[in-house]
Write an enzyme that holds these catalytic residues in place. Structure first.
Site, short mmCIF file in Angstrom:
data_model
loop_
_atom_site.label_atom_id
_atom_site.label_comp_id
_atom_site.label_asym_id
_atom_site.label_seq_id
_atom_site.Cartn_x
_atom_site.Cartn_y
_atom_site.Cartn_z
N GLU A 99 6.79 7.77 -0.63
CA GLU A 99 5.67 7.98 0.28
C GLU A 99 6.18 8.23 1.70
O GLU A 99 6.90 7.41 2.25
CB GLU A 99 4.76 6.75 0.27
CG GLU A 99 3.50 6.95 1.07
CD GLU A 99 2.62 5.70 1.09
OE1 GLU A 99 3.14 4.61 1.35
OE2 GLU A 99 1.40 5.85 0.88
N LYS A 137 -6.19 -10.80 8.96
CA LYS A 137 -4.99 -10.50 9.77
C LYS A 137 -4.85 -8.98 9.81
O LYS A 137 -4.39 -8.36 8.86
CB LYS A 137 -3.76 -11.14 9.10
CG LYS A 137 -2.65 -11.55 10.05
CD LYS A 137 -1.81 -10.51 10.69
CE LYS A 137 -0.99 -9.58 9.91
NZ LYS A 137 -0.58 -8.42 10.74
N GLU A 149 -4.07 -3.08 -2.48
CA GLU A 149 -4.29 -1.63 -2.34
C GLU A 149 -3.04 -1.08 -1.67
O GLU A 149 -2.81 -1.35 -0.49
CB GLU A 149 -5.52 -1.35 -1.45
CG GLU A 149 -6.84 -1.81 -2.03
CD GLU A 149 -7.33 -0.94 -3.17
OE1 GLU A 149 -6.68 0.10 -3.46
OE2 GLU A 149 -8.34 -1.29 -3.78
N CYS A 171 -3.33 6.68 2.53
CA CYS A 171 -2.75 6.29 1.24
C CYS A 171 -3.04 7.32 0.17
O CYS A 171 -2.29 7.47 -0.77
CB CYS A 171 -3.29 4.92 0.83
SG CYS A 171 -5.08 4.85 0.84
P1 NAD Z 1 2.62 -2.60 5.87
O1 NAD Z 1 2.78 -2.98 4.45
O2 NAD Z 1 3.80 -2.48 6.73
O3 NAD Z 1 1.65 -3.63 6.61
C1 NAD Z 1 0.38 -3.94 6.14
C2 NAD Z 1 -0.05 -5.28 6.68
O4 NAD Z 1 0.79 -6.29 6.12
C3 NAD Z 1 0.06 -5.44 8.19
O5 NAD Z 1 -1.05 -6.18 8.66
C4 NAD Z 1 1.34 -6.23 8.35
O6 NAD Z 1 1.38 -7.00 9.53
C5 NAD Z 1 1.27 -7.12 7.13
N1 NAD Z 1 2.57 -7.67 6.69
C6 NAD Z 1 3.80 -7.14 6.86
N2 NAD Z 1 4.73 -7.95 6.30
C7 NAD Z 1 4.07 -9.01 5.78
C8 NAD Z 1 4.47 -10.17 5.07
N3 NAD Z 1 5.76 -10.42 4.80
N4 NAD Z 1 3.53 -11.05 4.66
C9 NAD Z 1 2.23 -10.80 4.92
N5 NAD Z 1 1.79 -9.73 5.60
C10 NAD Z 1 2.70 -8.83 6.02
O7 NAD Z 1 1.76 -1.26 5.84
P2 NAD Z 1 1.36 -0.32 7.07
O8 NAD Z 1 2.58 0.40 7.52
O9 NAD Z 1 0.55 -1.10 8.06
O10 NAD Z 1 0.35 0.70 6.34
C11 NAD Z 1 0.77 1.81 5.65
C12 NAD Z 1 0.81 1.52 4.16
O11 NAD Z 1 -0.47 1.09 3.70
C13 NAD Z 1 1.09 2.79 3.36
O12 NAD Z 1 2.02 2.51 2.33
C14 NAD Z 1 -0.25 3.15 2.75
O13 NAD Z 1 -0.18 3.91 1.59
C15 NAD Z 1 -0.85 1.81 2.53
N6 NAD Z 1 -2.32 1.92 2.44
C16 NAD Z 1 -2.92 1.75 1.23
C17 NAD Z 1 -4.30 1.91 1.11
C18 NAD Z 1 -5.01 1.73 -0.20
O14 NAD Z 1 -6.21 1.50 -0.19
N7 NAD Z 1 -4.36 1.83 -1.33
C19 NAD Z 1 -5.05 2.22 2.24
C20 NAD Z 1 -4.40 2.39 3.44
C21 NAD Z 1 -3.03 2.22 3.54
#
Ligand code: NAD
Length: 503
Positions: A393, A182, A258, A292
């Site tokens: 963040e 997803k 992650e 991230c």
């Molecule tokens: P997000 O948490 O809003 O969304 C991530 C994913 O989760 C999306 O596909 C979203 O549709 C899905 N999602 C949202 N709510 C959900 C739920 N209730 N149940 C299941 N899935 C759900 O994050 P974002 O805004 O897309 O990305 C930015 C974040 O990702 C930042 O905090 C960043 O630090 C983190 N990130 C971490 C890494 C790592 O490797 N540690 C890498 C890249 C990004």
């Protein structure tokens, strides 16, 4: 060259080896962050589609050609996937520029590097070995099998859609798992192109890799709660990660997370100054700070603070904002309107907390190379580590500069945060480099470099930055479980009412 003149591109999603619309017929639009205009139409999947995809992945795991395939054959197939990525790297990169606003220069590097994950884990597929155990019983032959965990659900964020899916997909396939992905609702197109250009022609059996596009609260939660999903691998924000972890726990799924970061980039007065300045810029302004591992807290030793800030501001001021499709652009747009607003609100928070804005501090207009969702590279000095701008963040091009006195002070400030994803250390002292590497609580410590990744090096977080590791040999363990097999070649019998221990 990116063609922005074409009308809306309509995508279907890929389930059980076929291209389908969402069962409901619903769609969502994907926006080009540079123009702010929709450019693609994506299926808006819900629980019905997730169910179809998981059933397909479950069938593919239990029967059909995939579980019959030897690990060596799986490895060969993965090398074919690597070759197909090589063939289509340029196009895949361009789609991500369009969908995410990532720089073409960064995407050329990422898509060129992605095949290495499939070569590396393809090579590991037939080196997954169990063990024979000289167990403490006569006439026994005991061994440990290592088996794939089963159906895996991947949930990925918008900031590096293809690379982060690759980090999960390559070890999962090598282990023999099947997968439902997803992607983020904001950036699904590059994964769908990847399915069309790479997975479909690779010869992977139907149902081994499936995609459900759509919203997190609907498609994401349906995947996390599906009884036939055995493992969830999630990359995204910490709040969403906690929710995913709680939901997955209800059905005892294995989970890897992650999550976010607030990484310290620590500069000592014995560093090579120009390298450290460039490392600080790369830590926060690369990928428009939407990474991230952003080095969003710059810890500067007092003795070099003023000279360093002067050089830093001078370099950051020259960053070229503009069209991410142009090779010379250095800072592109923010990917989503909500993220754009969030970054601007954090700039206001920092100002209200009393930090001094020495560069940027607001939206970048067209005269500065900006556009609809551009934020100026922004630097705050005089930041106290207790301020929200130092603890939360931002996920944008906003740097907090914090002074420190000595090594002890640097360690204290570096670790005084909820996150623990990465850290940078700039020093010429070997002793200090190793001491800092040992004392910082983060999954990665870079010394005299920053934002370097490799398929060979484990990646993941301490504390609120996550659970488990991606990349390197240990990533494959996250997609395997062990089975202990006891073979008694001797007599049976003994007291049936007590446990069979050695004593
Ligand atoms: P997000 O948490 O809003 O969304 C991530 C994913 O989760 C999306 O596909 C979203 O549709 C899905 N999602 C949202 N709510 C959900 C739920 N209730 N149940 C299941 N899935 C759900 O994050 P974002 O805004 O897309 O990305 C930015 C974040 O990702 C930042 O905090 C960043 O630090 C983190 N990130 C971490 C890494 C790592 O490797 N540690 C890498 C890249 C990004």
């Amino acid at each position: 060259m990116l063609d922005r003149t074409a009308k809306l591109t309509e995508y279907q999603t890929y389930i059980d080896g076929t291209w389908v619309d969402a069962a409901s017929g619903k769609t969502l639009q994907s926006i080009d962050p540079y123009t702010g205009e929709p450019w693609a139409v994506i299926p808006e999947c819900d629980r019905t589609d997730v169910d179809r995809a998981v059933e397909a992945a479950s069938r593919a795991f239990e029967s059909g050609p995939w579980p019959q395939m030897t690990p060596t054959a799986r490895g060969k197939l993965m090398r074919r996937i690597a070759q197909l990525i090589e063939q289509h790297a340029e196009h895949l990169g361009q789609i991500e520029v369009r969908d995410n606003g990532k720089l073409i220069a960064e995407m050329v590097a990422q898509t060129k590097y992605m095949p290495e994950w499939f070569y590396y884990y393809g090579g590991l597929a037939d080196k997954i070995q169990g063990a024979v155990v000289a167990v403490d019983r006569a006439d026994h032959f005991n061994y440990i099998l290592r088996e794939p965990v089963g159906v895996c659900g991947f949930i990925t964020p918008w900031n590096s859609p293809l690379m982060l899916a690759t980090w999960k997909l390559a070890p999962a396939l090598a282990a023999g798992c099947t997968v439902v992905i997803k992607p983020s609702e904001f950036t699904s197109a590059s994964l769908l192109e990847f399915m069309r250009l790479v997975i479909e022609p690779s010869g992977l059996p139907p149902g081994v890799v499936n995609v459900v596009t759509g919203y997190g609260a609907v498609a994401g939660e349906a995947l996390v709660t599906h009884p036939k999903v055995n493992k969830i691998a999630f990359t995204g924000g910490s709040v969403t990660g906690a929710r995913v972890n709680e939901l997955a726990a209800r059905s005892f799924k294995k989970v890897s997370l992650e999550l976010g970061g607030k990484s310290p980039n620590i500069v000592f007065d014995d560093c090579i100054l120009d390298d450290a300045v460039s490392g600080a810029v790369s830590g926060i302004f690369a990928a428009t700070g939407q990474t991230c591992i952003a080095g969003s807290r710059l810890l500067l030793q007092e003795s070099i603070h003023d000279a360093f800030v002067e050089k830093l501001v001078a370099m950051a001021r020259t960053a070229r904002l503009g069209d991410p499709a142009l090779a010379e652009t250095q800072v592109g747009p923010v990917t989503t309107p909500a993220q754009y607003q969030k970054i601007l609100s954090y700039i206001e928070i920092a100002k209200s907390e009393g930090a001094a804005c020495v560069l940027g501090g607001g939206p970048a207009g067209a005269d500065e190379g900006g556009g609809k969702y551009f934020v100026k590279p922004t630097i705050f000095t005089g930041v106290d580590n207790r301020m929200r701008i130092a603890q939360e963040e931002v996920f944008g091009p906003v740097l907090s500069v914090i002074k420190f006195k000595d090594e002890e002070d640097a360690v204290r400030i570096a670790n005084d945060v909820a996150f623990g994803l990465g850290a940078g250390v700039w020093t010429q002292s070997v002793k200090r480099a190793h001491t800092m590497a040992r004392r910082i609580k983060a999954g990665t410590v870079w010394v005299n470099t920053y934002r370097a990744v490799s398929f060979l090096m484990p990646f993941g977080g301490y504390k609120a930055s996550g659970l488990g590791r991606e990349n390197g040999m240990e990533a494959i363990d996250g997609y395997l479980q062990s089975k202990s097999v006891w073979i008694n070649n001797g007599p049976g019998g003994g007291n049936p009412f007590i446990m069979k221990t050695a004593g």
